[in-house]
Design a protein around this motif. Structure first.
Motif, short mmCIF file in Angstrom:
data_model
loop_
_atom_site.label_atom_id
_atom_site.label_comp_id
_atom_site.label_asym_id
_atom_site.label_seq_id
_atom_site.Cartn_x
_atom_site.Cartn_y
_atom_site.Cartn_z
N SER A 12 0.73 -0.99 0.08
CA SER A 12 -0.08 0.25 -0.05
C SER A 12 0.90 1.29 0.04
CB SER A 12 -0.97 -0.01 1.31
OG SER A 12 -0.16 0.06 2.31
N ASN A 13 0.27 2.28 -0.10
CA ASN A 13 0.82 3.46 -0.24
C ASN A 13 1.39 4.20 1.06
OD1 ASN A 13 0.54 3.80 -2.79
ND2 ASN A 13 -1.58 4.86 -2.69
N LEU A 14 1.62 3.30 2.12
CA LEU A 14 1.86 3.74 3.25
C LEU A 14 3.71 3.62 3.27
CD1 LEU A 14 0.15 1.66 5.64
CD2 LEU A 14 -0.09 3.90 5.52
N GLU A 15 4.19 4.77 3.77
CA GLU A 15 5.55 4.71 3.93
C GLU A 15 6.20 3.92 4.78
OE1 GLU A 15 7.41 8.64 3.40
OE2 GLU A 15 5.98 9.15 1.83
N LEU A 16 6.17 2.62 4.97
CA LEU A 16 6.72 1.58 5.74
C LEU A 16 8.00 1.17 5.39
CD1 LEU A 16 3.43 -0.38 6.27
CD2 LEU A 16 4.24 1.58 7.68
N SER A 17 8.99 0.92 6.49
CA SER A 17 10.25 0.15 6.23
C SER A 17 9.98 -1.31 6.66
CB SER A 17 11.10 0.81 7.21
OG SER A 17 12.64 0.27 6.96
N TRP A 18 9.91 -2.05 5.55
CA TRP A 18 9.77 -3.37 5.83
C TRP A 18 11.08 -4.13 6.23
CZ3 TRP A 18 5.17 -5.67 6.35
CH2 TRP A 18 4.15 -4.87 5.74
N LYS A 19 11.28 -5.07 6.85
CA LYS A 19 12.47 -5.71 7.30
C LYS A 19 12.22 -7.19 7.54
CE LYS A 19 16.11 -5.80 10.84
NZ LYS A 19 17.37 -5.16 10.30
N LYS A 20 13.10 -8.02 6.72
CA LYS A 20 13.09 -9.48 7.09
C LYS A 20 14.19 -10.09 7.84
CE LYS A 20 14.70 -10.45 2.46
NZ LYS A 20 14.37 -11.21 1.29
N SER A 21 14.35 -11.09 8.54
CA SER A 21 15.37 -11.59 9.24
C SER A 21 16.49 -12.02 8.33
CB SER A 21 14.82 -13.13 9.89
OG SER A 21 15.91 -13.64 10.48
N GLN A 22 17.58 -11.82 9.33
CA GLN A 22 18.96 -11.98 8.25
C GLN A 22 19.33 -13.48 8.31
OE1 GLN A 22 22.15 -10.32 10.49
NE2 GLN A 22 21.63 -8.39 10.00
N ARG A 23 18.10 -14.20 8.89
CA ARG A 23 18.28 -15.76 8.83
C ARG A 23 17.39 -16.33 7.53
NH1 ARG A 23 17.97 -18.67 14.63
NH2 ARG A 23 19.25 -17.36 15.70
N ASN A 29 11.89 -17.34 1.21
CA ASN A 29 11.17 -18.24 2.25
C ASN A 29 10.87 -17.45 3.61
OD1 ASN A 29 13.61 -18.44 2.86
ND2 ASN A 29 13.50 -20.58 3.47
N CYS A 30 10.64 -16.23 3.42
CA CYS A 30 10.34 -15.43 4.60
C CYS A 30 9.29 -14.39 5.00
CB CYS A 30 11.72 -14.59 4.80
SG CYS A 30 12.09 -13.62 3.54
N VAL A 31 9.08 -14.05 6.05
CA VAL A 31 8.08 -13.03 6.16
C VAL A 31 8.67 -11.54 6.37
CG1 VAL A 31 6.26 -14.43 7.07
CG2 VAL A 31 7.80 -13.48 8.65
N GLU A 32 8.21 -10.39 6.18
CA GLU A 32 8.71 -9.21 6.42
C GLU A 32 7.98 -8.49 7.56
OE1 GLU A 32 10.82 -7.96 2.41
OE2 GLU A 32 8.69 -7.94 2.47
N VAL A 33 8.50 -7.58 8.31
CA VAL A 33 7.69 -6.87 9.38
C VAL A 33 7.81 -5.37 9.04
CG1 VAL A 33 7.67 -8.69 10.99
CG2 VAL A 33 9.39 -7.21 11.02
N ALA A 34 6.78 -4.70 9.56
CA ALA A 34 7.03 -2.88 9.77
C ALA A 34 6.42 -2.50 10.70
CB ALA A 34 6.55 -2.74 8.32
N LYS A 35 7.02 -1.61 11.24
CA LYS A 35 6.55 -0.97 12.60
C LYS A 35 5.49 0.19 11.89
CE LYS A 35 7.51 1.22 16.83
NZ LYS A 35 8.73 1.65 17.81
N LEU A 36 4.41 0.13 12.63
CA LEU A 36 3.43 0.99 12.24
C LEU A 36 3.44 2.31 13.28
CD1 LEU A 36 0.37 -1.49 11.82
CD2 LEU A 36 1.78 -0.52 9.92
N PRO A 37 2.91 3.44 12.49
CA PRO A 37 2.99 4.73 13.35
C PRO A 37 2.47 4.63 14.76
CG PRO A 37 2.33 5.22 11.16
CD PRO A 37 2.36 3.63 11.18
N ASP A 38 1.49 3.82 14.75
CA ASP A 38 0.82 3.70 16.20
C ASP A 38 1.41 2.51 17.21
OD1 ASP A 38 0.08 1.45 15.20
OD2 ASP A 38 -2.24 1.65 15.36
N GLY A 39 2.82 2.24 16.86
CA GLY A 39 3.43 1.30 17.45
C GLY A 39 3.09 -0.16 17.23
#
Length: 77
Positions: A12-23, A29-39
């Protein structure tokens, strides 16, 4: 600002910084996470970044990560 909701497109058009594990392996074969503005935290599949993102509140993600740290989910791997 784009609305944040469970099942929103992961690209989506949100300016999120997606990160995946170094593993994560090179085959995507991984998932990505992003912190949202509300925590909270959004989670998406790295192979299908435009697919739905799961959205968790700060309290939900803290409870889950606490369980991971305590070994409650070790049976999954």
């Amino acid at each position: 600002m784009t609305e944040i909701y469970n099942g929103m497109p992961g690209d989506s058009n949100l300016e999120l910084s997606w990160k995946k594990s170094q593993r994560s392996g090179p085959s995507g074969n991984c998932v990505e996470v992003a912190k949202l503005p509300d925590g909270g935290v959004a989670v998406r599949n790295s192979r299908f970044t435009s697919g739905p993102a799961l959205v968790f509140t700060k309290a939900e993600i803290e409870a889950f990560l606490g369980g991971v740290q305590d070994g409650e989910f070790d049976y999954l791997v």
